[in-house]
Design an enzyme around this catalytic site. Structure first.
Site, PDB file in Angstrom:
ATOM      1  N   ASP A  45       0.927  -1.228  -0.114  1.00 10.96           N
ATOM      2  CA  ASP A  45      -0.024   0.103   0.015  1.00 10.96           C
ATOM      3  C   ASP A  45       0.908   1.334   0.216  1.00 10.96           C
ATOM      4  O   ASP A  45       1.653   1.366   1.124  1.00 10.96           O
ATOM      5  CB  ASP A  45      -0.956  -0.021   1.167  1.00 10.96           C
ATOM      6  CG  ASP A  45      -1.713   1.075   1.369  1.00 10.96           C
ATOM      7  OD1 ASP A  45      -1.762   2.171   0.714  1.00 10.96           O
ATOM      8  OD2 ASP A  45      -2.629   1.269   2.394  1.00 10.96           O
ATOM      9  N   LYS A  87       0.426  17.122  -8.893  1.00 12.02           N
ATOM     10  CA  LYS A  87       1.900  17.156  -9.491  1.00 12.02           C
ATOM     11  C   LYS A  87       2.697  18.167  -8.978  1.00 12.02           C
ATOM     12  O   LYS A  87       4.005  18.182  -8.637  1.00 12.02           O
ATOM     13  CB  LYS A  87       1.738  16.973 -10.766  1.00 12.02           C
ATOM     14  CG  LYS A  87       1.499  15.708 -11.378  1.00 12.02           C
ATOM     15  CD  LYS A  87       2.400  14.696 -10.910  1.00 12.02           C
ATOM     16  CE  LYS A  87       1.837  13.055 -11.176  1.00 12.02           C
ATOM     17  NZ  LYS A  87       2.956  12.007 -10.765  1.00 12.02           N
ATOM     18  N   TYR A  91      -5.421  16.581 -10.809  1.00 16.19           N
ATOM     19  CA  TYR A  91      -4.110  15.845 -11.070  1.00 16.19           C
ATOM     20  C   TYR A  91      -2.941  16.705 -11.158  1.00 16.19           C
ATOM     21  O   TYR A  91      -2.041  16.603 -10.659  1.00 16.19           O
ATOM     22  CB  TYR A  91      -4.434  14.970 -12.417  1.00 16.19           C
ATOM     23  CG  TYR A  91      -2.941  14.351 -13.060  1.00 16.19           C
ATOM     24  CD1 TYR A  91      -2.581  13.208 -12.376  1.00 16.19           C
ATOM     25  CD2 TYR A  91      -2.445  14.763 -14.148  1.00 16.19           C
ATOM     26  CE1 TYR A  91      -1.499  12.799 -12.810  1.00 16.19           C
ATOM     27  CE2 TYR A  91      -1.296  14.355 -14.660  1.00 16.19           C
ATOM     28  CZ  TYR A  91      -0.757  13.275 -13.987  1.00 16.19           C
ATOM     29  OH  TYR A  91       0.216  12.510 -14.549  1.00 16.19           O
TER      30      TYR A  91
HETATM   31  N1  SER Z   1      -0.139  11.689 -19.685  1.00 16.51           N
HETATM   32  C1  SER Z   1      -0.799  12.095 -18.443  1.00 16.51           C
HETATM   33  C2  SER Z   1      -2.305  11.942 -18.456  1.00 16.51           C
HETATM   34  O1  SER Z   1      -2.599  12.299 -19.649  1.00 16.51           O
HETATM   35  C3  SER Z   1      -0.092  13.448 -18.191  1.00 16.51           C
HETATM   36  O2  SER Z   1       0.754  13.384 -17.211  1.00 16.51           O
HETATM   37  O3  SER Z   1      -2.999  12.165 -17.653  1.00 16.51           O
END
Ligand code: SER
Length: 272
Positions: A13, A105, A101
């Site tokens: 995990d 990052k 997302y």
């Molecule tokens: N390839 C990834 C995505 O499309 C981008 O970092 O989420």
């Protein structure tokens, strides 16, 4: 414990720091390539899970690295850039992503940099473009169309692409991505500056139409249609191309694959 591909294999995990530490200690692990994450399309469907896995996982791995003096590779992404960044994205610019997302990052880069500065954890990272491979299936990202299109071309002679034909994104063939990653991890630490947790790297840049046309040149009768869905929005928020001159100067990165060479490698690989 099991073996996979002639190596040790263990299921963990990524949020369980203690288990990561135990596994590293009992197996003499010296370096972690931390690839556990949700990609953009899956992440936007479940933002809470995306934050938990992407940010929480990075924290666990960095804590384990600190405890065990490990070197760590933590991938970042072109998704760190938002719509306000220049379309040819420089290494240093404001990072205002509009995807969850992308936010994870940006946070991952900051956490990695803090571990390096405060505790000397030898952490390194690359802002990966869309990665294209015939060995790995598309994994829930916005750039998945650039992988799916090859499978569809060979199996059906037809692909319904989920972004507009003029959508241009930074992309890279997997062999280049692996080589860049190993080059960065092998580089003497002293060569790496303030971008060590998230280097832009030179890569390809093509539109969905240019990719479809390059495949049509090789696959007779292949036909692509374009019907954008919600992923168009994520793609539009990202840059068209990347300025990787810092990675070139600091650790010598230049890619091998351009669009025709990659299309050939993908078609050859998938036909085998
Ligand atoms: N390839 C990834 C995505 O499309 C981008 O970092 O989420």
């Amino acid at each position: 414990m099991d073996t996979a591909n002639n190596g040790q294999f263990v299921i963990l995990d990524v949020l369980d720091t203690e288990a990561i530490i135990q596994t590293c200690v009992s197996n003499g692990v010296g370096t972690i390539y931390h690839l556990a994450a949700l990609l953009s399309a899956t992440g936007e469907k479940n933002p809470e899970l995306c934050r938990r896995v992407n940010v929480g996982g990075t924290i666990s791995v960095l804590e384990a690295a600190k405890a065990c003096s490990l070197r760590v590779f933590i991938p970042s992404s072109i998704a760190v850039f938002g719509p306000d960044a220049p379309k040819h994205a420089p290494q240093h610019t404001d990072l205002n992503p509009t995807t969850v997302y992308g936010e994870t990052k940006v946070e991952g880069e900051a956490l990695a940099m803090a571990s390096w500065k405060e505790f000397g954890v030898d952490v390194r990272g690359i802002r990966y473009p869309g990665l294209i491979s015939y060995k790995a299936p598309a994994g829930g990202g916005t750039t998945d169309y650039a992988v799916e299109i090859f499978h569809a071309a060979i199996q059906d002679g037809h692909y319904d692409c989920f972004v507009r034909e003029d959508t241009r994104l930074p992309m890279m063939y997997m062999d280049d991505a692996i080589r860049a990653t190993l080059m960065l991890m092998d580089a003497p630490s002293g060569l790496l500056g303030a971008a060590r947790a998230g280097y832009n790297i030179d890569c390809q840049s093509f539109t969905a139409r240019e990719l479809a046309d390059a495949i049509s040149d090789q696959v007779e009768g292949f036909h692509c249609e374009f019907s954008p869905d919600v992923r168009q929005e994520y793609a539009d928020s990202w840059p068209d191309s990347i300025d990787g001159s810092l990675a070139k100067d600091e650790w010598g990165w230049t890619p091998d694959y351009d669009l025709p060479k990659m299309v050939q490698a993908m078609l050859d690989g998938l036909s085998q």
